[in-house]
Design a protein around this motif. Structure first.
Motif, PDB file in Angstrom:
ATOM      1  N   ARG A 238       0.818  -1.220   0.000  1.00  0.00           N
ATOM      2  CA  ARG A 238       0.000   0.000   0.000  1.00  0.00           C
ATOM      3  C   ARG A 238       0.853   1.272   0.000  1.00  0.00           C
ATOM      4  NH1 ARG A 238      -3.321  -3.095   4.368  1.00  0.00           N
ATOM      5  NH2 ARG A 238      -5.042  -3.977   3.135  1.00  0.00           N
ATOM      6  N   ALA A 239       2.045   1.194   0.611  1.00  0.00           N
ATOM      7  CA  ALA A 239       2.845   2.406   0.792  1.00  0.00           C
ATOM      8  C   ALA A 239       3.896   2.619  -0.285  1.00  0.00           C
ATOM      9  CB  ALA A 239       3.534   2.351   2.168  1.00  0.00           C
ATOM     10  N   ALA A 240       4.238   1.592  -1.034  1.00  0.00           N
ATOM     11  CA  ALA A 240       5.337   1.696  -2.001  1.00  0.00           C
ATOM     12  C   ALA A 240       5.037   2.720  -3.083  1.00  0.00           C
ATOM     13  CB  ALA A 240       5.607   0.328  -2.625  1.00  0.00           C
ATOM     14  N   PRO A 241       6.059   3.427  -3.547  1.00  0.00           N
ATOM     15  CA  PRO A 241       5.875   4.404  -4.628  1.00  0.00           C
ATOM     16  C   PRO A 241       5.366   3.725  -5.893  1.00  0.00           C
ATOM     17  CG  PRO A 241       8.020   4.687  -3.571  1.00  0.00           C
ATOM     18  CD  PRO A 241       7.442   3.403  -3.050  1.00  0.00           C
ATOM     19  N   PRO A 242       4.730   4.492  -6.793  1.00  0.00           N
ATOM     20  CA  PRO A 242       4.195   3.903  -8.030  1.00  0.00           C
ATOM     21  C   PRO A 242       5.287   3.212  -8.854  1.00  0.00           C
ATOM     22  CG  PRO A 242       3.343   6.121  -7.711  1.00  0.00           C
ATOM     23  CD  PRO A 242       4.420   5.918  -6.687  1.00  0.00           C
ATOM     24  N   VAL A 243       4.969   2.045  -9.346  1.00  0.00           N
ATOM     25  CA  VAL A 243       5.883   1.339 -10.253  1.00  0.00           C
ATOM     26  C   VAL A 243       5.711   1.872 -11.671  1.00  0.00           C
ATOM     27  CG1 VAL A 243       6.502  -0.924 -11.194  1.00  0.00           C
ATOM     28  CG2 VAL A 243       5.828  -0.704  -8.789  1.00  0.00           C
ATOM     29  N   PHE A 244       4.487   2.324 -11.985  1.00  0.00           N
ATOM     30  CA  PHE A 244       4.203   2.848 -13.318  1.00  0.00           C
ATOM     31  C   PHE A 244       3.588   4.238 -13.206  1.00  0.00           C
ATOM     32  CE2 PHE A 244       3.937  -1.779 -13.762  1.00  0.00           C
ATOM     33  CZ  PHE A 244       4.846  -1.988 -14.797  1.00  0.00           C
ATOM     34  N   ASP A 245       3.919   5.071 -14.146  1.00  0.00           N
ATOM     35  CA  ASP A 245       3.338   6.404 -14.270  1.00  0.00           C
ATOM     36  C   ASP A 245       3.012   6.617 -15.752  1.00  0.00           C
ATOM     37  OD1 ASP A 245       2.513   8.993 -13.990  1.00  0.00           O
ATOM     38  OD2 ASP A 245       4.529   9.824 -13.878  1.00  0.00           O
ATOM     39  N   ALA A 246       1.714   6.681 -16.053  1.00  0.00           N
ATOM     40  CA  ALA A 246       1.279   6.827 -17.452  1.00  0.00           C
ATOM     41  C   ALA A 246       1.885   5.742 -18.337  1.00  0.00           C
ATOM     42  CB  ALA A 246       1.649   8.214 -17.978  1.00  0.00           C
ATOM     43  N   SER A 247       1.809   4.490 -17.850  1.00  0.00           N
ATOM     44  CA  SER A 247       2.271   3.308 -18.590  1.00  0.00           C
ATOM     45  C   SER A 247       3.785   3.229 -18.752  1.00  0.00           C
ATOM     46  CB  SER A 247       1.611   3.231 -19.975  1.00  0.00           C
ATOM     47  OG  SER A 247       0.215   3.108 -19.839  1.00  0.00           O
ATOM     48  N   ASN A 248       4.516   4.064 -18.048  1.00  0.00           N
ATOM     49  CA  ASN A 248       5.978   4.009 -18.098  1.00  0.00           C
ATOM     50  C   ASN A 248       6.518   3.567 -16.753  1.00  0.00           C
ATOM     51  OD1 ASN A 248       6.238   5.014 -20.792  1.00  0.00           O
ATOM     52  ND2 ASN A 248       5.762   7.062 -20.013  1.00  0.00           N
ATOM     53  N   TRP A 249       7.559   2.752 -16.774  1.00  0.00           N
ATOM     54  CA  TRP A 249       8.188   2.291 -15.541  1.00  0.00           C
ATOM     55  C   TRP A 249       8.902   3.460 -14.873  1.00  0.00           C
ATOM     56  CZ3 TRP A 249      13.450  -0.527 -15.201  1.00  0.00           C
ATOM     57  CH2 TRP A 249      13.717  -0.892 -13.878  1.00  0.00           C
ATOM     58  N   THR A 250       8.596   3.679 -13.609  1.00  0.00           N
ATOM     59  CA  THR A 250       9.199   4.788 -12.862  1.00  0.00           C
ATOM     60  C   THR A 250      10.591   4.464 -12.347  1.00  0.00           C
ATOM     61  OG1 THR A 250       8.250   4.034 -10.773  1.00  0.00           O
ATOM     62  CG2 THR A 250       6.918   5.549 -12.099  1.00  0.00           C
ATOM     63  N   GLY A 251      10.951   3.190 -12.348  1.00  0.00           N
ATOM     64  CA  GLY A 251      12.214   2.762 -11.762  1.00  0.00           C
ATOM     65  C   GLY A 251      12.030   2.098 -10.409  1.00  0.00           C
ATOM     66  N   SER A 252      10.815   2.189  -9.847  1.00  0.00           N
ATOM     67  CA  SER A 252      10.529   1.584  -8.537  1.00  0.00           C
ATOM     68  C   SER A 252      10.171   0.108  -8.689  1.00  0.00           C
ATOM     69  CB  SER A 252       9.377   2.325  -7.850  1.00  0.00           C
ATOM     70  OG  SER A 252       9.710   3.672  -7.622  1.00  0.00           O
ATOM     71  N   THR A 253      10.439  -0.663  -7.630  1.00  0.00           N
ATOM     72  CA  THR A 253      10.152  -2.105  -7.674  1.00  0.00           C
ATOM     73  C   THR A 253       9.555  -2.641  -6.372  1.00  0.00           C
ATOM     74  OG1 THR A 253      12.399  -2.624  -6.927  1.00  0.00           O
ATOM     75  CG2 THR A 253      12.040  -2.520  -9.311  1.00  0.00           C
ATOM     76  N   SER A 254       9.446  -1.798  -5.334  1.00  0.00           N
ATOM     77  CA  SER A 254       9.057  -2.317  -4.017  1.00  0.00           C
ATOM     78  C   SER A 254       7.662  -2.939  -4.013  1.00  0.00           C
ATOM     79  CB  SER A 254       9.128  -1.199  -2.976  1.00  0.00           C
ATOM     80  OG  SER A 254      10.459  -0.799  -2.761  1.00  0.00           O
ATOM     81  N   ALA A 255       6.721  -2.364  -4.761  1.00  0.00           N
ATOM     82  CA  ALA A 255       5.379  -2.949  -4.801  1.00  0.00           C
ATOM     83  C   ALA A 255       5.412  -4.344  -5.420  1.00  0.00           C
ATOM     84  CB  ALA A 255       4.433  -2.039  -5.582  1.00  0.00           C
ATOM     85  N   LEU A 256       6.214  -4.524  -6.457  1.00  0.00           N
ATOM     86  CA  LEU A 256       6.368  -5.856  -7.053  1.00  0.00           C
ATOM     87  C   LEU A 256       7.045  -6.815  -6.087  1.00  0.00           C
ATOM     88  CD1 LEU A 256       7.296  -5.019 -10.742  1.00  0.00           C
ATOM     89  CD2 LEU A 256       5.372  -6.419  -9.991  1.00  0.00           C
ATOM     90  N   ALA A 257       8.019  -6.294  -5.314  1.00  0.00           N
ATOM     91  CA  ALA A 257       8.673  -7.140  -4.314  1.00  0.00           C
ATOM     92  C   ALA A 257       7.661  -7.629  -3.281  1.00  0.00           C
ATOM     93  CB  ALA A 257       9.798  -6.363  -3.627  1.00  0.00           C
ATOM     94  N   ALA A 258       6.693  -6.782  -2.931  1.00  0.00           N
ATOM     95  CA  ALA A 258       5.653  -7.197  -1.993  1.00  0.00           C
ATOM     96  C   ALA A 258       4.790  -8.306  -2.587  1.00  0.00           C
ATOM     97  CB  ALA A 258       4.788  -5.994  -1.615  1.00  0.00           C
ATOM     98  N   LEU A 259       4.466  -8.199  -3.876  1.00  0.00           N
ATOM     99  CA  LEU A 259       3.680  -9.245  -4.537  1.00  0.00           C
ATOM    100  C   LEU A 259       4.458 -10.556  -4.611  1.00  0.00           C
ATOM    101  CD1 LEU A 259       2.108  -7.154  -7.439  1.00  0.00           C
ATOM    102  CD2 LEU A 259       0.944  -8.001  -5.402  1.00  0.00           C
ATOM    103  N   VAL A 260       5.744 -10.467  -4.914  1.00  0.00           N
ATOM    104  CA  VAL A 260       6.587 -11.668  -4.939  1.00  0.00           C
ATOM    105  C   VAL A 260       6.619 -12.314  -3.553  1.00  0.00           C
ATOM    106  CG1 VAL A 260       8.948 -12.510  -5.235  1.00  0.00           C
ATOM    107  CG2 VAL A 260       8.008 -10.862  -6.849  1.00  0.00           C
ATOM    108  N   ALA A 261       6.731 -11.490  -2.503  1.00  0.00           N
ATOM    109  CA  ALA A 261       6.758 -12.006  -1.132  1.00  0.00           C
ATOM    110  C   ALA A 261       5.435 -12.670  -0.767  1.00  0.00           C
ATOM    111  CB  ALA A 261       7.074 -10.883  -0.154  1.00  0.00           C
TER     112      ALA A 261
END
Length: 639
Positions: free
Chosen positions: A256-279
């Motif tokens: 819920r708290a991780a920065p956006p992974v995507f902004d207007a269909s572009n990768w922002t460079g963030s990955t923490s939300a995906l790491a939470a899904l993997v976990a």
């Protein structure tokens, strides 16, 4: 909180034993205040300066031991556990007491100031006694939590040297690490997150402790600090240290708290939300492993496993998906993650055996929260922008095709895209046909085929269109490694369609067409060394009992494969999988004077015997044994 089911039993037992020992020792202490005052004075001197080296540290231990030796007799033995623990001279029981004293006293001194410099120095000094650091962290988090200003915990992320742990002798240079990071980002999100990482890189202890204190109080702040770390290896190290996959609350907080992974269909460079899904996936997998791999077996393991797989894990992953879809980038995040799960599901296991995975439950949970259902155009957009660099020309469209089918995109759109990729002899689609006889790639596409108004006609139209593009080309391009795989992929989708809808009008005729097409595919393969196995001729034979009912045995009358023991056993396994009874299979597969049980014995003695062959033999042998038991019971009842 970490799920107690994932904690090691020996670890919990050892912790309980140490707590009991600490209680006994402290009960004999005549003056605990004297011990605390002594340690506070000692820590104040220690934290006043950075450690000059091992010689200085040894001198401080000698000084502490001397001071503890002057304590009253009733407190001396307890006080000496602190220097003995640091010097690794303490017994297991004394070690727990010493770690408690060191951690509590260090936290008390650190609380007197607001600078994290004292925290870093304490962590460095206690680096060989991690249990004392854990005690210190617990005390610093007690109300009122320290420090008051959370921003003081933020590490200097721009300074790679100040973050790097030196646990390994051969750590690459900073310039090499940063260059590898840059190149990994250029390859796109999926490669960046799941690609190979250097396992000799980790965060140093002071940084880990700072981020641990931050995680306990503000996951949003922690997520920002994690994204600021200059290496992806650092983030993976942080999630492991925080035991993220063991803690459901932490997974949801990070998601819920991780920065956006995507902004207007572009990768922002963030990955923490995906790491939470993997976990979240790893959490379910580990719970399953605890019930199936733990020795001695867990009490009532079978009932608990049933509840876990059918209720707990689906409910948990539904909760995760609902938290993810509520994010501003939730839809694109789940589509990208779903595609990555599909890619993993279609990757053959490296050792021939795939461990149980909660990925299918995750795909179902994602499917439920995606409203409206994604279109093929949307999945194509995810394929091109969901972490894949714009300069890449070879996008794994086949995975996104299967993902669109799994997420219930319009059947007409899915089938049109499938036809397009088949006619292009798409490498990744051909790779699926090379790797799998039964798999999600066929199941999901067959489901969409079944939703078309005239599925048999649609399938036949694609088969006809593939003649020039695939089967005729195979006769002339004899070195083409992908020749005939598009046709094979389509045949397997057709067979899967029959498995899903065996009673539909026209299935017997369609089954006969599939068998004839398969025979012609092999007969017209003009390549000198063909990758297609002769067993392919019975690839869909398991469908016969479902489609033809009791009239299936004549299907084998022209089957030349029954001439060898290996092939007879293989055909028998397929027919048993299709629901045929053992007596019928035995009667149909036997070739005089060969009995099916004799074929098993012959095959086990042959040079062809391997793990796969033994599995086939065991399936047939188990069916034969079960039939014999049922026959004996029936005779007994008749008598």
């Amino acid at each position: 909180m970490r799920d107690p089911r994932l904690r090691q039993a020996w670890e919990l037992a050892r912790a309980d034993k140490r707590r009991a020992a600490a209680g006994r020792l402290f009960a004999m202490v005549t003056d605990r205040t004297a011990i605390d005052r002594l340690l506070a004075e000692w820590w104040t001197a220690i934290l006043a300066q950075d450690s000059p080296g091992d010689q200085w540290k040894t001198a401080q231990l000698v000084e502490l031991r001397t001071k503890c030796s002057s304590l009253p007799a009733g407190s001396q033995n307890v006080g000496l556990t602190a220097p003995n623990t640091l010097a690794r001279d303490a017994t297991d029981e004394d070690h727990g007491v010493g770690a408690l004293l060191l951690g509590e006293s260090a936290a008390a001194v650190i609380r007197e100031g607001s600078s994290v410099l004292a925290l870093d120095r304490a962590v460095k000094f206690l680096s060989e006694c991690w249990e004392a650091i854990e005690v210190m962290i617990e005390r610093l988090l007690e109300a009122p939590a320290w420090p008051e200003a959370l921003e003081t915990l933020a590490p200097a992320t721009a300074n790679l040297a100040g973050l790097l742990g030196r646990h390994f002798e051969r750590t690459p240079g900073n310039d090499i690490l940063l260059n590898e990071e840059r190149k990994a980002r250029e390859r796109g999100l999926l490669t960046y997150l799941w690609g190979r990482q250097i396992d000799t890189v980790c965060l140093n202890h002071p940084t880990l402790v700072r981020l641990t204190l931050l995680a306990a109080r503000d996951w949003q702040n922690l997520a920002r600090q994690a994204e600021a770390l200059p290496l992806r290896e650092f983030r993976e190290n942080l999630w492991r240290y925080l035991h993220l996959h063991e803690d459901r609350d932490a997974i949801l907080l990070l998601l819920r708290a991780a920065p956006p992974v995507f902004d207007a269909s572009n990768w922002t460079g963030s990955t923490s939300a995906l790491a939470a899904l993997v976990a979240a996936i790893a959490h379910g997998d580990q719970l399953h492993a605890q019930l199936t791999r733990t020795y001695p077996p867990v009490l009532d393991a079978e009932a608990k496993l049933k509840t876990l797989v059918e209720q707990e894990i689906p409910d948990w992953l539904k909760q995760v998906s609902e938290a993810a879809i509520a994010r501003p980038d939730g839809r694109l995040l789940l589509l990208t993650f779903g595609a990555s799960l599909m890619r993993e599901a279609l990757r053959p296991p490296w050792n021939g055996q795939r461990p149980w995975s909660s990925a299918r439950h995750a795909l179902c949970a994602i499917h439920e929260v995606l409203t409206p259902k994604p279109t093929v155009a949307e999945l194509k957009q995810v394929a091109s922008t969901g972490g894949v660099p714009s300069n890449r020309t070879n996008i794994d469209n086949a995975t996104y095709l299967v993902t669109s089918a799994a997420f219930d995109s319009a059947p007409e759109e899915v089938w049109a895209w499938y036809r397009e990729l088949l006619l292009k002899s798409d490498d990744d689609l051909c790779w699926q046909a090379k790797s799998w006889r039964r798999a999600l790639c066929y199941e999901t596409l067959a489901e969409r085929l079944g939703q078309l108004s005239t599925p048999f006609d649609e399938w036949r139209a694609v088969w006809k269109a593939l003649f020039v593009k695939d089967r005729e080309r195979a006769r002339f391009a004899t070195l083409d490694p992908d020749a005939l795989y598009p046709s094979l992929h389509l045949l397997r989708v057709g067979a899967e369609f029959l498995r899903q809808s065996p009673s539909r009008t026209g299935t017997p005729q369609f089954f006969e067409e599939l068998m004839a097409h398969t025979r012609r595919l092999l007969a017209n393969d003009a390549r000198f060394i063909s990758p297609l196995e002769p067993e392919l001729v019975v690839d869909a034979i398991d469908v016969a009992p479902r489609v033809l009912g009791s009239d299936w045995p004549p299907v084998l009358k022209d089957c030349v494969l029954l001439s060898s023991a290996k092939n007879r056993v293989y055909v028998a396994v397929l027919l048993l999988e299709g629901g045929a009874s053992f007596p019928d299979v035995e009667a149909a597969v036997e070739v005089a004077p060969h009995r099916l049980t004799d074929s098993i014995s012959e095959l086990k003695r042959s040079n062809d015997a391997n793990h796969h062959v033994h599995r086939l033999c065991n399936v047939v042998a188990a069916a034969a044994k079960e039939h014999a038991l049922l026959s004996r019971e029936q005779r007994r009842r008749e008598e």
